[in-house]
Scaffold this active site. Sequence first.
Site, short mmCIF file in Angstrom:
data_model
loop_
_atom_site.label_atom_id
_atom_site.label_comp_id
_atom_site.label_asym_id
_atom_site.label_seq_id
_atom_site.Cartn_x
_atom_site.Cartn_y
_atom_site.Cartn_z
N HIS A 82 0.62 -1.02 -0.03
CA HIS A 82 0.12 -0.35 -0.21
C HIS A 82 0.65 1.13 0.06
O HIS A 82 0.48 2.51 -0.92
CB HIS A 82 -0.94 -0.13 0.96
CG HIS A 82 -1.87 1.36 1.18
ND1 HIS A 82 -3.43 0.96 0.89
CD2 HIS A 82 -1.69 2.10 2.34
CE1 HIS A 82 -3.53 1.88 1.31
NE2 HIS A 82 -2.44 3.11 1.73
N GLU A 83 1.84 1.39 0.95
CA GLU A 83 2.54 2.82 1.36
C GLU A 83 3.54 2.88 -0.63
O GLU A 83 4.09 3.86 -0.97
CB GLU A 83 3.45 2.73 2.00
CG GLU A 83 2.69 2.30 3.63
CD GLU A 83 1.27 4.01 3.36
OE1 GLU A 83 2.02 4.68 2.93
OE2 GLU A 83 0.26 3.09 3.84
N HIS A 105 1.96 4.49 -2.75
CA HIS A 105 1.87 6.19 -2.33
C HIS A 105 3.62 7.12 -2.84
O HIS A 105 3.30 7.89 -3.59
CB HIS A 105 1.77 6.51 -1.05
CG HIS A 105 -0.23 6.46 -0.18
ND1 HIS A 105 -0.95 7.37 -1.21
CD2 HIS A 105 -0.66 5.71 0.61
CE1 HIS A 105 -1.96 6.89 -0.04
NE2 HIS A 105 -2.09 5.94 0.77
N GLU A 156 -4.14 7.91 -3.05
CA GLU A 156 -4.93 6.80 -2.71
C GLU A 156 -5.54 5.54 -3.84
O GLU A 156 -5.76 4.11 -3.96
CB GLU A 156 -6.08 6.86 -1.89
CG GLU A 156 -6.91 5.80 -0.93
CD GLU A 156 -5.98 5.68 0.20
OE1 GLU A 156 -5.83 4.37 0.83
OE2 GLU A 156 -5.21 6.24 0.58
#
Length: 490
Positions: A255-256, A259, A285
Amino acid sequence: MSAFNDLLAFQRQTEALSSVAERLGWDQETVMPRGATEQRAEEIGAMEEVLHERRTDPRIGEWLSVAEPENEVEARILQLIDRDYTRTNRIPARLAAELARVTSRAQGIWAEARANDAPQDFLPTLDQVLMLKREEAAALADGGDLYDALLEDYEPDTTAAEIARVFDAMRPRLVALRDDIMGADRQPQPLTGHFPQETQLRLARACAGAFGYDWSRGRMDIAVHPFSSGRWQDSRITTRVVETDPFNCIYSTIHEVGHSSYELGIDPDYAFTPLGRGVSMGVHESQSRIYENQMGRGRAFTGWLFNRMSDAFDGLNIANADDFYATVNRVTPGFIRTEADEVQYNLHIMLRFDLERDLISGRLDTDDLVEAWNSRFQKDFGVAVDRPAHGVLQDVHWSVGLFGYFPTYALGNVYAGCLNAAMRKNVPDLAQALAEGDAAPGVEWLRENVQRHGGLLPPRDLIEQATGAAISPDPLLDYLEEKFGAIYGL
């Protein structure tokens, strides 16, 4: 030099100082000594005073009044500087510095309260933060809606009423799907066992590499609440480890990476300008969610991950790759937003959206927040919150003043649904590559169609240009119903 060049040179220094301030926040969350909280609050407050002074410098207004853009890039830069200049001038320097100091201290108080399951230790500080955010919102709103004024920082040109309409359209299908899943005869087996921290971190690094994370411009550390930080040539990620749940670490990392890869994928010519960052938190997101879910939790990539995890941990209690795929996507009525499955995640966001709108408007006081949270969670999820760390204390956002941020998570899911539908049409070999532990085809498509543009296009225009279609929650909902219908035999 022209007025535009003078303005750009001034902005370059402001952007560089802003990046330094962000690095102070990263340090505080990862390696700063616990006893340095008060000093760091003063440092961050002092930096915010300097930045506020620069962002409200009268010369910016003078340059903006005479600068002549020569192309669409320069026109967009001027538009974004003008927007920020107008908004920042509405906030008194005293308020900006006080917000920076209070939220810096509040972050540490929240972390301690969360660790001790003691909301009473945090709520008085949250009340301070809330009072300051209401004051900020009133200054920005200029007579308009307070929550919309705060939302503008995270998802420009979007209102709470528009978001509420999207959520109202999503909720019935999400609830119906969840109810069907919970009543299904087929229920995936949970992953059980002990998974040592160092082995998890090695796997997390391998997954980050599979998604193209540039280790020459990034690093990974452990934090209470996973986040990414930085841009241009330095964008860092954090993760967390629970030794009974390796998916927490692995998927927080992916997930990160989404980003961070967005920031690292922006056209380098935009560095140190307002174009050199993600255009909105909803678009941001969308990148983290499509990395984590549509690619990372898909059958192709989980097949590769099953083999890697079986080797790393000397076997798993899951028999084969198909069962492992179902386990990764198992739907359970958990408490924690960041650990929520794709079906229920947006319901977590809707809860927070409604509560924080009430907090900002004054319809809800902090003294009543715990009860309001617990009652709403019981209603939405059918489960009683067992401890504050699993309820109102679980998220860092309100402690650092990020009111208006939460709804962008669900918007990001909507954007990701639209992008995923377009990506699958345009990258036919993606599943084969993911099955080999290589997300490069998908990452490259996203970089070309979303990431490289940075702040050049407004959020809606960017997503619609990338997908060739109007933004709608339908692609996300269709994807969820198809995916989980197959897993649960609906």
